[in-house]
Design an enzyme around this catalytic site. Structure first.
Site, PDB file in Angstrom:
ATOM      1  CB  THR A 138      -0.909   0.048   1.248  1.00  0.00           C
ATOM      2  OG1 THR A 138      -1.826   1.136   1.142  1.00  0.00           O
ATOM      3  CG2 THR A 138      -0.107   0.229   2.525  1.00  0.00           C
ATOM      4  CG  ASN A 139       2.646   3.767  -2.058  1.00  0.00           C
ATOM      5  OD1 ASN A 139       3.567   3.503  -1.277  1.00  0.00           O
ATOM      6  ND2 ASN A 139       2.751   3.585  -3.356  1.00  0.00           N
TER       7      ASN A 139
ATOM      8  CG  HIS B 133      -4.496   7.961   6.850  1.00  0.00           C
ATOM      9  ND1 HIS B 133      -4.264   8.896   7.833  1.00  0.00           N
ATOM     10  CD2 HIS B 133      -4.700   8.652   5.715  1.00  0.00           C
ATOM     11  CE1 HIS B 133      -4.342  10.107   7.299  1.00  0.00           C
ATOM     12  NE2 HIS B 133      -4.600   9.974   6.009  1.00  0.00           N
TER      13      HIS B 133
ATOM     14  CG  ASP C 155      -9.658  -5.654  -1.851  1.00  0.00           C
ATOM     15  OD1 ASP C 155      -9.202  -4.586  -2.304  1.00  0.00           O
ATOM     16  OD2 ASP C 155     -10.721  -6.155  -2.268  1.00  0.00           O
TER      17      ASP C 155
ATOM     18  CG  PHE D 170     -12.210   6.428   4.376  1.00  0.00           C
ATOM     19  CD1 PHE D 170     -11.804   5.968   5.612  1.00  0.00           C
ATOM     20  CD2 PHE D 170     -12.289   5.515   3.328  1.00  0.00           C
ATOM     21  CE1 PHE D 170     -11.480   4.634   5.816  1.00  0.00           C
ATOM     22  CE2 PHE D 170     -11.956   4.176   3.515  1.00  0.00           C
ATOM     23  CZ  PHE D 170     -11.554   3.739   4.760  1.00  0.00           C
ATOM     24  N   GLY D 171     -15.069   7.139   2.778  1.00  0.00           N
ATOM     25  CA  GLY D 171     -15.913   6.148   2.107  1.00  0.00           C
ATOM     26  C   GLY D 171     -17.369   6.215   2.552  1.00  0.00           C
ATOM     27  CE1 TYR D 172     -20.756   3.366  -0.801  1.00  0.00           C
ATOM     28  CE2 TYR D 172     -18.595   2.361  -0.486  1.00  0.00           C
ATOM     29  CZ  TYR D 172     -19.642   2.736  -1.316  1.00  0.00           C
ATOM     30  OH  TYR D 172     -19.557   2.483  -2.668  1.00  0.00           O
TER      31      TYR D 172
ATOM     32  CG  HIS E 180     -13.970  -3.171   8.078  1.00  0.00           C
ATOM     33  ND1 HIS E 180     -14.291  -1.980   8.671  1.00  0.00           N
ATOM     34  CD2 HIS E 180     -13.547  -2.850   6.824  1.00  0.00           C
ATOM     35  CE1 HIS E 180     -14.102  -0.990   7.814  1.00  0.00           C
ATOM     36  NE2 HIS E 180     -13.644  -1.488   6.693  1.00  0.00           N
ATOM     37  NE  ARG E 181      -8.806   0.168   7.305  1.00  0.00           N
ATOM     38  CZ  ARG E 181      -9.864   0.369   6.524  1.00  0.00           C
ATOM     39  NH1 ARG E 181     -10.052  -0.372   5.459  1.00  0.00           N
ATOM     40  NH2 ARG E 181     -10.729   1.312   6.799  1.00  0.00           N
TER      41      ARG E 181
END
Ligand code: IMP
Length: 195
Positions: free
Chosen positions: A8-9, A12, A69, A148-150, A176-177
């Site tokens: 990843t880049n 965070h 992912d 972020f996101g949803y 989840h992460r």
């Protein structure tokens, strides 16, 4: 300190996992490998995509590494958007993706959903997977500015706030992460294998 590459880049994500792993492991990234190529994500499951990323790194650089992912699965939409979460509406604009999701859920009573993360780890020639998920529901209007996101339309089970109304720290302990990363960290910290 053992080095482990994270495909990843996203700083965070690196920071989050480094803080869980402590001093024992040094997380290195695609920058450290001078990898500027776009890693393909053409799978139809989170597992496939995560593995595709680690396979890509292993084939080119022959190093132990991991990749994640994630995405949102909505029950009433046959688990969509899933692996297409970042581009559900056809665009990468998250405002448009949220609008698209809410339109598809208009009038739908069952709002059950979950965020899911799969981590693929390739360590000394062996493949491992770690999974984390959090259940909740989709509300019909955005609430909150964080995350972020949803996040603005997702309320985790047992809570009254959306992910976007929660402090980042709180979200990072239940997400989840965080669950998947914790499983990876527990595994790495107890494994006897040298990296
Ligand atoms: P990634 O695989 O972690 O990059 O996640 C893919 C997409 O899933 C993101 O672009 C978001 O749309 C969605 N997503 C993943 N995790 C989260 C989260 O914690 N909150 C909100 N959206 C998320």
């Amino acid at each position: 300190m053992k080095a482990l590459y994270f495909a990843t880049n996203n700083p965070h994500k690196v920071q989050e996992i480094q803080s869980i792993l402590g001093d024992e492991f040094e997380i290195k990234t695609l920058n450290d490998l001078a990898c500027e190529e776009d890693i393909p994500e053409t799978g139809t499951t989170f597992e496939e995509n995560a593995k595709q990323k680690t396979d890509f790194i292993v084939e080119r650089y022959d190093v132990s590494c991991f990749a994640d992912d994630s995405g949102l699965e909505v029950e009433a939409l046959n688990l969509e958007p899933g692996v297409y979460s970042a581009r559900y509406s056809g665009s990468r604009n998250m405002d448009e993706n949220i609008d698209f999701l809410l339109e598809r859920l208009a009038g739908v009573e069952d709002r059950t959903a979950r965020f899911k993360t799969v981590i693929s780890l390739y360590l000394d020639g062996k493949q491992y997977f770690f999974e984390g998920s959090i259940s909740g529901r989709i509300i019909d209007q955005r609430r909150g500015e964080k995350g972020f996101g949803y996040d603005p339309i997702f309320i985790p089970e047992g809570y009254a706030e959306t992910f976007a109304e929660m402090s980042i720290n709180k979200k990072n302990t239940i997400s989840h992460r965080a669950i998947a990363v914790k499983k990876l960290a527990d595994f790495l910290l107890k494994t006897d294998e040298s990296i």
